[in-house]
Design an enzyme around this catalytic site. Structure first.
Site, PDB file in Angstrom:
ATOM      1  N   ARG A   1      38.799  35.576  43.063  1.00  0.00           N
ATOM      2  CA  ARG A   1      38.441  34.366  42.299  1.00  0.00           C
ATOM      3  C   ARG A   1      38.334  34.675  40.808  1.00  0.00           C
ATOM      4  O   ARG A   1      38.651  33.829  39.972  1.00  0.00           O
ATOM      5  CB  ARG A   1      37.142  33.750  42.815  1.00  0.00           C
ATOM      6  CG  ARG A   1      37.250  33.149  44.191  1.00  0.00           C
ATOM      7  CD  ARG A   1      38.299  32.010  44.243  1.00  0.00           C
ATOM      8  NE  ARG A   1      38.595  31.638  45.596  1.00  0.00           N
ATOM      9  CZ  ARG A   1      39.649  32.063  46.308  1.00  0.00           C
ATOM     10  NH1 ARG A   1      40.519  32.905  45.784  1.00  0.00           N
ATOM     11  NH2 ARG A   1      39.853  31.655  47.532  1.00  0.00           N
TER      12      ARG A   1
ATOM     13  N   SER B   1      35.903  43.221  23.047  1.00  0.00           N
ATOM     14  CA  SER B   1      35.767  44.566  23.578  1.00  0.00           C
ATOM     15  C   SER B   1      35.221  44.527  25.001  1.00  0.00           C
ATOM     16  O   SER B   1      34.343  43.733  25.327  1.00  0.00           O
ATOM     17  CB  SER B   1      34.815  45.383  22.706  1.00  0.00           C
ATOM     18  OG  SER B   1      34.569  46.643  23.286  1.00  0.00           O
TER      19      SER B   1
ATOM     20  N   GLU C   1      41.841  34.802  39.657  1.00  0.00           N
ATOM     21  CA  GLU C   1      42.336  33.428  39.617  1.00  0.00           C
ATOM     22  C   GLU C   1      41.803  32.702  38.376  1.00  0.00           C
ATOM     23  O   GLU C   1      42.560  32.032  37.664  1.00  0.00           O
ATOM     24  CB  GLU C   1      41.894  32.706  40.889  1.00  0.00           C
ATOM     25  CG  GLU C   1      42.366  31.273  40.979  1.00  0.00           C
ATOM     26  CD  GLU C   1      41.886  30.620  42.266  1.00  0.00           C
ATOM     27  OE1 GLU C   1      42.696  29.897  42.855  1.00  0.00           O
ATOM     28  OE2 GLU C   1      40.721  30.831  42.670  1.00  0.00           O
TER      29      GLU C   1
END
Length: 148
Positions: A90, A116, A93
């Protein structure tokens, strides 16, 4: 004495934590470090100091092989097989969908550069919601501008 990899040590730590009945947050408090960093370190993504590794060993009844592995410098990143885990997937995604928008918004707000992941902190929190509790993940990274 067979040297353990960071991943092998992480698997031992996961099992020992459950046996000891400790939460990741409790371990973080004992190691005097942030919960997400501590969890990542104990799973093999960061080196622990000698003091932290020894304290983890006391709390989790770990042997010297694990203490040594916890202090080793890691090869960071995850095994590609890990990406198939539904929770981790997820995040991939979400970055696939929102990554380009985040990049545009960062550049618009800060200029040409990156966030960073070294000078960085991350936090996970729960936010109650009538439609089901929400997972709140906060990335807090220093802006690094591209310089010539």
């Amino acid at each position: 004495m067979h040297p353990l990899t960071k991943n092998e040590a992480g698997a031992i730590v996961r099992a020992a934590r459950i046996r000891a009945g400790l939460t990741w947050a409790e371990l973080a408090t004992e190691l005097d470090a942030a919960p997400v960093w501590t969890t990542a370190a104990l799973l093999g993504q960061h080196p622990l100091s000698t003091k932290q590794a020894r304290r983890a060993a006391e709390l989790l009844e770990l042997d010297e092989n694990v203490v040594t592995a916890l202090q080793d410098q890691p090869y960071r990143g995850s095994d590609p097989a890990t990406a198939a885990d539904p929770t981790i997937y997820r995040f991939h995604e979400a970055i696939s969908v929102y990554g380009p928008a985040l990049k545009e918004l960062i550049h618009e707000e800060f200029g040409d550069g990156i966030m960073s992941a070294i000078n960085f902190s991350i936090d996970v929190a729960r936010r109650p919601d009538p439609d089901g509790d929400r997972v709140v993940v906060t990335f807090d990274g220093k802006f690094l501008d591209y310089r010539w």
